[in-house]
Motif scaffolding. Sequence first.
Motif, PDB file in Angstrom:
ATOM      1  N   ASN A  81      53.726  52.151  67.649  1.00 45.75           N
ATOM      2  CA  ASN A  81      54.303  52.993  68.701  1.00 45.75           C
ATOM      3  C   ASN A  81      55.438  52.249  69.390  1.00 45.75           C
ATOM      4  O   ASN A  81      55.348  51.037  69.623  1.00 45.75           O
ATOM      5  N   THR A  85      56.823  53.122  75.226  1.00 46.43           N
ATOM      6  CA  THR A  85      55.721  53.960  75.695  1.00 46.43           C
ATOM      7  C   THR A  85      54.750  53.193  76.592  1.00 46.43           C
ATOM      8  O   THR A  85      53.878  53.800  77.224  1.00 46.43           O
ATOM      9  N   TRP A  93      57.362  60.063  74.443  1.00 44.63           N
ATOM     10  CA  TRP A  93      56.599  60.912  73.514  1.00 44.63           C
ATOM     11  C   TRP A  93      56.493  62.357  73.988  1.00 44.63           C
ATOM     12  O   TRP A  93      56.062  63.217  73.213  1.00 44.63           O
ATOM     13  N   ALA A  97      52.082  62.401  74.188  1.00 49.99           N
ATOM     14  CA  ALA A  97      51.415  61.242  74.792  1.00 49.99           C
ATOM     15  C   ALA A  97      50.035  61.619  75.316  1.00 49.99           C
ATOM     16  O   ALA A  97      49.043  60.928  75.061  1.00 49.99           O
ATOM     17  N   LEU A 134      56.450  58.752  64.696  1.00 44.72           N
ATOM     18  CA  LEU A 134      56.526  58.015  65.957  1.00 44.72           C
ATOM     19  C   LEU A 134      55.549  56.844  66.072  1.00 44.72           C
ATOM     20  O   LEU A 134      55.819  55.882  66.803  1.00 44.72           O
TER      21      LEU A 134
END
Length: 290
Positions: A81, A85, A93, A97, A134
């Motif tokens: 990731n 984040t 995201w 998320a 992602l």
Amino acid sequence: MDTRFLRRLSGLACFLGLIGASIVPASAQEGPKLYVFTSGSLGGFPKAALQMGGQGTIDWVPVSFYVIKHPKGVVMFDTGNNDKTITDPDGWWGPLAKGFGLKMTKDDAIPVQLAKIGLKPDDVKYVAVGHLHLDHGGNVGQFKNATLIAQDDEFKAAWWPDVGYSVYYIPGDFAETKNMKTIRLNGDFDLFDDGTVRLMRAPGHTPGSQFMVVKLPKTGTMILTSDCVYSTENLDKNLIPPIPGTWSPTDSYKSYERIRHFRDADNAKLLIGHDAEIFKAAKKAPEFYD
């Protein structure tokens, strides 16, 4: 022939042999080592997101990535990731998320993880990704000095995704790829031409998905599946994810079969990146497989 001359000649040969051995770098004398890392975790989402017909909730899913220290250079497989984040999960995201229960801390950051084995991002020579979603291509931009290796179809799918399949591609994750050295594959690839690190094309999850086969002197063969397979149950029961987690059902089944073939033919150990039980049982960096 004079025996004294033969003794001197033999002594000289031994001396030269010792000199030769001493000038070979220690790293070049070592075999490859494989390290297992995590880039945070996911959890609290329906199991049906990972397999059609799945029941209940997935409580915890690791987001794994791997490093191979090879005499010819350090290789990373998947990048987890995006580290952004850690401080801005919703901004990076979006609704995914919370939807996938993303959890990242400062200890999950790539530099912190690599430091466990004495590496920095600039020490990585090759970054290979199973695909550019992602949670696998999130940090490719941190490896500006590395050569990025992916299937040509995956580069195209990430930059110009088919309608309905863009949700798991975040352009900011791979924005640097156009400035990086790349190897754009159209099939299988033996990275060092010695059989130790091979990339195997396996479309289905995405147009350019691939898995890695690593051969180690003591451990034997290990298969790093990325998202070609989500879990052992998916592989054993032939369960594929729903769209958009599956781009091509037909290709997904074929790729499952290909992974099973490599597993069975060489009694290989599977490292399935999102399989919680496999991750819990695995050696984690700084421990390694050799």
